[in-house]
Write a protein that holds these residues in place. Structure first.
Motif, mmCIF file in Angstrom:
data_model
loop_
_atom_site.group_PDB
_atom_site.id
_atom_site.type_symbol
_atom_site.label_atom_id
_atom_site.label_comp_id
_atom_site.label_asym_id
_atom_site.label_seq_id
_atom_site.Cartn_x
_atom_site.Cartn_y
_atom_site.Cartn_z
ATOM 1 N N UNK A 174 -12.316 -0.898 7.588
ATOM 2 C CA UNK A 174 -13.505 -1.134 6.765
ATOM 3 C C UNK A 174 -13.171 -0.912 5.293
ATOM 4 N N UNK A 175 -12.432 0.154 5.006
ATOM 5 C CA UNK A 175 -12.015 0.420 3.628
ATOM 6 C C UNK A 175 -11.170 -0.729 3.082
ATOM 7 N N UNK A 176 -10.236 -1.223 3.900
ATOM 8 C CA UNK A 176 -9.359 -2.313 3.458
ATOM 9 C C UNK A 176 -10.160 -3.579 3.168
ATOM 10 N N UNK A 177 -11.094 -3.916 4.031
ATOM 11 C CA UNK A 177 -11.884 -5.128 3.855
ATOM 12 C C UNK A 177 -12.834 -5.009 2.663
ATOM 13 N N UNK A 178 -13.325 -3.818 2.413
ATOM 14 C CA UNK A 178 -14.236 -3.629 1.284
ATOM 15 C C UNK A 178 -13.506 -3.722 -0.044
ATOM 16 N N UNK A 179 -12.225 -3.375 -0.036
ATOM 17 C CA UNK A 179 -11.447 -3.363 -1.271
ATOM 18 C C UNK A 179 -10.640 -4.642 -1.496
ATOM 19 N N UNK A 180 -10.422 -5.419 -0.438
ATOM 20 C CA UNK A 180 -9.535 -6.568 -0.553
ATOM 21 C C UNK A 180 -10.216 -7.888 -0.242
ATOM 22 N N UNK A 181 -9.659 -8.955 -0.788
ATOM 23 C CA UNK A 181 -10.131 -10.300 -0.479
ATOM 24 C C UNK A 181 -9.254 -10.959 0.583
ATOM 25 N N UNK A 182 -8.146 -10.312 0.887
ATOM 26 C CA UNK A 182 -7.323 -10.665 2.041
ATOM 27 C C UNK A 182 -6.678 -9.382 2.534
ATOM 28 N N UNK A 183 -6.410 -9.325 3.836
ATOM 29 C CA UNK A 183 -5.887 -8.104 4.463
ATOM 30 C C UNK A 183 -4.754 -8.465 5.400
ATOM 31 N N UNK A 184 -3.687 -7.686 5.342
ATOM 32 C CA UNK A 184 -2.561 -7.820 6.269
ATOM 33 C C UNK A 184 -2.340 -6.477 6.954
ATOM 34 N N UNK A 185 -2.287 -6.498 8.280
ATOM 35 C CA UNK A 185 -2.033 -5.291 9.069
ATOM 36 C C UNK A 185 -0.792 -5.531 9.920
ATOM 37 N N UNK A 186 0.161 -4.610 9.851
ATOM 38 C CA UNK A 186 1.400 -4.698 10.630
ATOM 39 C C UNK A 186 1.561 -3.409 11.428
ATOM 40 N N UNK A 187 1.932 -3.536 12.689
ATOM 41 C CA UNK A 187 2.140 -2.401 13.579
ATOM 42 C C UNK A 187 3.430 -2.623 14.370
#
Length: 329
Positions: free
Chosen positions: A176-189
């Motif tokens: 939620x924090x990432x989406x609120x702060x960014x206009x695109x999001x990348x998550x790597x695991x």
């Protein structure tokens, strides 16, 4: 988009310089502790980077592989037309995502790395001092804790190899924090079953919020893989002599397995290149005389076998060059 080995080589050089003064026996013990932690699927009960030696061990042992995975992921995202001017890396530690972003996007104007471990941030600052990009060399490394991030915004927010350190409730809050702060999001695991399970949860949340997937999925339907299977990819990592010594390895390379998801907010997605391919290659292709066989995730939401024969002409020639993780020609 820059796709040269320049950044990987510069990072290896910076790592050799930065950790050269650390006692090798201490570095080896700290590395062994990190290996045990990464083999565990449970959230850490204590910070992984508990001292400067642990930070140095992490950077030497893990950072080249993390950078390699992120370079491949961000290269894919750049190919979709994403042109971020700003990067915010949440829980970025020593800055692997910053190095990969500077490599992938020549549009970057600012880079900010947030992490709770000051020793990791200090090493990150040291590593970028002689970076091949002036934007990377000027990156901001700032101490902050998950749940209390500063009110910053960026075109691209990265969250890499962080979710495994958190409980599910904390993982959800971080997204939620990432989406609120960014206009695109990348998550790597990590490219493990549990790593992919976390990526699937992120994928569902991004789609529920109306974001558009940028990769690796060629569709927004439910994952078609059978139970017990998982979607993951690999990036080749060239090992330095120090890297081989710490890992007790003989080969001059390794393959970093990872799972990932990338998405853009609606106002960004409409500006990007529409993805036009026949699917995503999920395994090493089987290349035989006269044909190439692939396991593919398709745009219609199914997964299965695809064969490209020599009769396909130019498509067959491109299929011979296709690798695991690429789009199917």
């Amino acid at each position: 988009m820059s796709r040269t080995p320049e950044y990987a080589a510069a990072l290896r050089t910076a790592l050799r310089r930065a950790v050269g003064a650390v006692d090798e026996r201490e570095l080896t013990r700290a590395t062994e502790a990190l290996v045990a932690r990464y083999r565990s699927v449970a959230p850490a009960s204590a910070p992984i980077l508990a001292s400067r030696v642990h930070v140095a061990a992490y950077a030497t042992y893990r950072m080249p592989a993390t950078h390699a995975a992120l370079s491949r992921v961000l290269g894919e995202v750049a190919a979709r037309g994403l042109r971020p001017r700003s990067l915010l890396d949440l829980g970025g530690g020593t800055g692997a995502a910053a190095w990969a972003a500077a490599e992938a996007f020549d549009t970057l104007e600012s880079v900010t790395v947030l992490d709770q471990v000051e020793d990791a941030l200090a090493l990150g600052r040291d590593l970028v001092a002689d970076a091949p990009s002036p934007i990377l060399a000027a990156a901001t490394f700032r101490q902050a804790r998950a749940g209390a991030w500063p009110e910053l915004e960026a075109d691209l927010v990265t969250v890499s190899y962080v979710l495994s350190e958190l409980e599910e409730r904390q993982q959800d809050a971080l997204l939620v924090d990432a989406m609120r702060r960014g206009r695109s999001v990348v998550v790597v695991e990590p490219g493990t079953p549990d790593g992919y399970a976390r990526v699937l949860r992120v994928r569902s949340a991004l789609l529920a919020a109306g974001w558009t997937l940028l990769g690796p999925c060629p569709h927004a339907a439910e994952c078609p893989l059978a139970q017990g299977d998982w979607c993951h990819f690999a990036a080749r990592v060239n090992r330095s002599a120090e890297h081989r010594r710490l890992k007790g390895a003989e080969l001059s390379y390794e393959d970093e397995k990872f799972s990932w998801i990338a998405a853009a907010a609606p106002e960004v997605a409409e500006t990007l290149t529409a993805e036009a391919n026949s699917g995503r290659i999920l395994r090493h292709p089987l290349k035989r005389k006269g044909f190439v066989e692939f396991q593919v995730c398709r745009p219609d939401g199914t997964a299965g076998r695809e064969v490209v024969s020599k009769k396909a002409g130019e498509r067959y020639r491109r299929a011979r060059d296709a690798e695991w993780g690429d789009a199917l020609p």
